[in-house]
Enzyme design. Structure first.
Site, short mmCIF file in Angstrom:
data_model
loop_
_atom_site.label_atom_id
_atom_site.label_comp_id
_atom_site.label_asym_id
_atom_site.label_seq_id
_atom_site.Cartn_x
_atom_site.Cartn_y
_atom_site.Cartn_z
N HIS A 62 0.82 -1.22 0.00
CA HIS A 62 0.00 0.00 0.00
C HIS A 62 0.85 1.27 0.00
O HIS A 62 1.97 1.26 0.49
CB HIS A 62 -0.88 0.05 1.25
N TYR A 132 1.07 1.01 14.04
CA TYR A 132 1.90 1.95 13.29
C TYR A 132 1.26 3.32 13.18
O TYR A 132 0.17 3.47 12.67
CB TYR A 132 2.24 1.40 11.91
#
Length: 182
Positions: A62, A132
Site C-alpha cells: 500500500h 503503526y
C-alpha cells in the site's frame, strides 16, 4: 534508540535501547529530536493497528499519493511479521528496489517507511498485531497499491500466502517504462 540505515535510501530500521532493572525495562520508541537529527518525519497524525488471525496473511503493498503521501513507523506488538518496503520514487537511486525486515513482539524493532514507498507485510505467526503511526490521515481517494507478487519487484515471501484481501489481489502490476508513482 539506535538508527540503522537500510539498503533503501531514507528508510531506517530502529532498535530501542532498553534500560532494565528487576522490574523489567523502559525504552523510548520515538523521539522527535532524534528523528529530526536523522532527517525523519516525526509528526504522526494517525495511529493504526491491524490484527491478522492466520499465519501467512499478506497485507499490502500500500501507499498514499501526494499530497497525502505518508511516512509510517511500523512495529509488531504481538507475533512476528516480515515487513517489506518498495521504493517507488522515480528520482531515487533505489527506485523499484525492495527490502524485507523481520519485526517481532520480542525484538521491539521499528521500521521507518518514508513517503513514496509501497509497504506490506506477511504474518509469520497466527494472531499477529501490528501498530503503526502515520504522518498523514487516510485519504481513500489517494490510496494506491502494487501487487504483492509483482514480477518487476520480485519479492520472495517466506510463506505461502494464506490470506489476501480482494482489494490487495486487484492492485495492478507495475509496467516497465511507465512513469513513476512518485
Amino acid at each position: 534508540m539506535i538508527f540503522h540505515e537500510t539498503t533503501l535510501k531514507d528508510a531506517m530500521l530502529i532498535d530501542p535501547e532498553p534500560r532494565g532493572d528487576d522490574r523489567g525495562f523502559f525504552a523510548r520508541m520515538m523521539c522527535r529530536e532524534e528523528f529530526a537529527a536523522h532527517g525523519l518525519i516525526a509528526d504522526f497524525v494517525q495511529h493504526n493497528m491491524s490484527f491478522s488471525r492466520n499465519r501467512g496473511t499478506v497485507r499490502g503493498l500500500h501507499f498514499q499519493r501526494v499530497p497525502h503521501a505518508e511516512a509510517k513507523l511500523m512495529r509488531c506488538t504481538r507475533g512476528e511479521i516480515v515487513d517489506v518496503i518498495v521504493d517507488l520514487r522515480g528520482a531515487s537511486p533505489t527506485y523499484l528496489q525492495h527490502e524485507a525486515f523481520v519485526l517481532t513482539a520480542e525484538n521491539h524493532r521499528l521500521l521507518y517507511v518514508p513517503p513514496g514507498f509501497a509497504h506490506g507485510f506477511q504474518t509469520l505467526t497466527d494472531d499477529t498485531e501490528v501498530f503503526y503511526p502515520v504522518s498523514a490521515a487516510y485519504a481513500p481517494d489517494m490510496e494506491g497499491g502494487v501487487r504483492h507478487d509483482d514480477p518487476l519487484i520480485g519479492i520472495s515471501w517466506p510463506l505461502g500466502v494464506s490470506e489476501l484481501s480482494s482489494k490487495d489481489a486487484s492492485w495492478p502490476f507495475l509496467q516497465p517504462g511507465a512513469p513513476p508513482v512518485f
